[in-house]
Design an enzyme around this catalytic site. Sequence first.
Site, PDB file in Angstrom:
ATOM      1  N   HIS A 127      38.722  42.483  31.309  1.00 56.40           N
ATOM      2  CA  HIS A 127      37.357  42.486  31.838  1.00 56.40           C
ATOM      3  C   HIS A 127      36.368  43.265  30.962  1.00 56.40           C
ATOM      4  O   HIS A 127      35.499  43.984  31.480  1.00 56.40           O
ATOM      5  CB  HIS A 127      37.343  43.038  33.257  1.00 56.40           C
ATOM      6  N   HIS A 202      33.224  39.008  40.226  1.00 60.60           N
ATOM      7  CA  HIS A 202      34.562  39.409  40.680  1.00 60.60           C
ATOM      8  C   HIS A 202      34.560  39.855  42.151  1.00 60.60           C
ATOM      9  O   HIS A 202      35.170  40.858  42.504  1.00 60.60           O
ATOM     10  CB  HIS A 202      35.085  40.536  39.795  1.00 60.60           C
ATOM     11  N   ASP A 276      47.996  35.380  40.934  1.00 63.28           N
ATOM     12  CA  ASP A 276      47.036  36.036  40.048  1.00 63.28           C
ATOM     13  C   ASP A 276      47.003  35.192  38.781  1.00 63.28           C
ATOM     14  O   ASP A 276      47.400  35.626  37.704  1.00 63.28           O
ATOM     15  CB  ASP A 276      47.443  37.481  39.749  1.00 63.28           C
ATOM     16  N   GLU A 342      37.461  33.500  40.721  1.00 62.94           N
ATOM     17  CA  GLU A 342      36.585  33.849  39.609  1.00 62.94           C
ATOM     18  C   GLU A 342      36.491  32.688  38.619  1.00 62.94           C
ATOM     19  O   GLU A 342      37.387  32.482  37.798  1.00 62.94           O
ATOM     20  CB  GLU A 342      37.130  35.082  38.887  1.00 62.94           C
TER      21      GLU A 342
END
Length: 378
Positions: A127, A202, A276, A342
């Site tokens: 990120h 996010h 994930d 996202e």
Amino acid sequence: MRAGWGIVAMAAMMAASPVMAATAKRAAFGTLADGTVVEAVTLTGANGVSARIITYGATLQSLNAPDRAGKVADITLGYDDLAAYVAKTNYFGVTVGRYANRIAGGRFTLDGKAYQLPKNNGEASLHGGTRGFDQMVWRITEVKQAGAVASVTMALTSADGDQGYPGKLDVTVTYSLDDTGALTIDFGAATDKPTIVNMTNHALFNLTGNPAGADVYGHRLTMPASRYLPVDANLIPTGELKSVAGSVFDFTRGRMLSDGIRDGQDPQIVAGRGWDHNFVLDKGATAEPLLAARVEEPTSGRVLEVLTTEPGIQFYSGNFLDGTLVGKQGHVYRMGDGLALEPQKFPDTPNQPKFGSARVDPGKPYHHRMIYRVSVAR
């Protein structure tokens, strides 16, 4: 004639009434230790939906939406005050950049030159690095109210070499809320030398509006994605674009999150402690936002749709919420209390050419448009 005139007059009054128009209100949210003031802008639509955005991280601090009984509740995870956002880098609602998701080894090569980024997630850069856009104070450049739409635009400048990335990057993000319950987010970036960019929001959602009382495993998720990206032990994509058919990764026809979240027979569920993973949207990259995900919460009736121009969407089922975080209204966030969707380019794209390109050049600005659209199923 009189009845007809009455209907016309009523319609005119409703159209002119400020209650029926989206509004934007600006206020202080707190002050950093160095004296920098952080502001908040609250956008409110006529149907009861409202969004609060703060300049710290250009963060979606709250998204309030009514249920089928008309009760309005915040459907996002986060914090009530600025100090908690500063102290805890959990990415709740933030604008992520320069590069969302993971870059293996924190390294990439562009035009034959190697660049090293901070490794802030094991051996990966995550990120944007140790101080990404989520930890910067953005400046408000415009607040608008225009009939059925209210918006705020925020901007920042990331210097050449910031977090190891090449090029001075001028970045903007615009949040626009309309009276139908659609929150559109436009990300833009212009550079003075070749670089890479991958921005997203996010937010973590719990459509019950009460993460202290209900997890998200009772939510139903649908995604038009017939493939996903398997990951290694460090959650870096292996390079395979794998079919979801016959697996717990198949959300093409809709799936309750309780169906598969604890399937230890699937090594990918074990690797991510749940989902994930980046899903490959069947639509690919598009000029206009198209549907990427739909979430339904049957008890409240709330529905969240996510639309995007990007080719992928990262689905994260809140697997690393471990009870150590105390969020809004004193709620302790535990595993499964929120989910993230996202939209983005694929993780590690700069190191995996078959994923496409995240390159941005001078004179060719980056743009990503995504939409969070909330409604109620009757």
